[in-house]
Scaffold this active site. Structure first.
Site: not given
Length: 256
Positions: A8, A11-13, A107, A109, A129, A184
């Site tokens: 992604g 991240n890489i899973v 995509g 994914d 996702d 805030t």
């Protein structure tokens, strides 16, 4: 044993599956500046952490939305494990009828997640996702991928807000998100978490109204575990849906 990898933007899973059982899943940062050698070392370290010998892995499959890394990561796996990864892309059998204007533009994914969701749940299915972008994909009539939505991701939106509003800080979203903030940071956290949950609930309501039937709602991605408890709809939390989908696609296409 097979290795499943999804690349992604953030991240890489990675996950290893043996005898229908997922041994582990892990995440490393997507870094376009790293070489194949550096990624080979990173992946070797993760495998060692989980007691997996690289040469014991028989094959693997990869999906990617980052074109540069789609060449770097396979080169790293070739160095480390000695085989070529199967790549999710045009020509791979998915079992889905992709009813998009340009099916090749979807995509990988999104397709992987849809394959896994269809194998486990009844349609119509909405798959959310939560990554750099928040995506929603819709599968109907058992196997028809008909499209969805792309929404600015939660962290993407929050970072943009803090960058462009001089008095709004960068905040941690993992604290309690009471509905009505009294300072805030609490106001920002409530807006981020409760606002995102309300958006997802509202989208499912609209989909159900348009389809005139209940929708199976699934949520995955890095922030899914943070948002799902604040949703009014019963989202099925599936943090490893990409690993599951990659396993299905690997087995479906292995004989080709």
């Amino acid at each position: 044993m097979i290795l499943a990898i999804d690349i992604g933007n953030t991240n890489i899973v990675l996950g290893c599956i043996q005898d229908e059982k997922q041994l582990f899943s892990a995440r490393i940062a997507s870094d376009r500046n790293k070489t194949a050698d550096q990624y080979a070392l990173d992946i070797d370290g993760i495998l060692a952490l989980h007691g997996v010998e690289p040469k014991s892995i028989e094959g693997g499959i990869l999906s990617s939305v980052v074109p540069y890394l789609q060449t770097v990561i396979p080169a790293a796996i070739r160095l480390l494990c000695g085989f070529d990864l199967m790549i999710v892309g045009p020509g791979i059998r998915t079992g889905l009828n992709i009813r998009m204007d340009n099916p090749a533009s979807v995509g990988s994914d999104l397709i992987v997640a849809a394959v896994a969701a269809r194998a486990k749940y009844p349609t119509p299915i909405a798959i959310v996702d939560m990554g750099t972008a928040t995506t929603l994909s819709l599968v109907v009539n058992d196997n028809e991928y008909v499209g969805g939505m792309i929404i600015p991701g939660l962290w993407t939106s929050m970072n943009a807000l803090s960058a462009h509003a001089a008095q709004l800080p960068y905040i941690d979203l993992t604290g309690p998100a009471k509905l009505i903030g009294t300072n805030t940071i609490d106001c920002m956290r409530s807006g981020a978490i409760n606002g995102t949950a309300a958006m997802l609930d509202g989208l499912i309501d609209r989909l159900e109204a348009e389809l005139e039937k209940p929708v199976t709602a699934i949520i995955t991605g890095g922030l899914s575990e943070l948002i799902a408890p604040s949703c009014l709809h019963a989202f099925h939390l599936e943090p490893d849906i990409l690993i599951d989908g990659l396993k299905i696609l690997y087995e479906k296409n292995l004989a080709q």
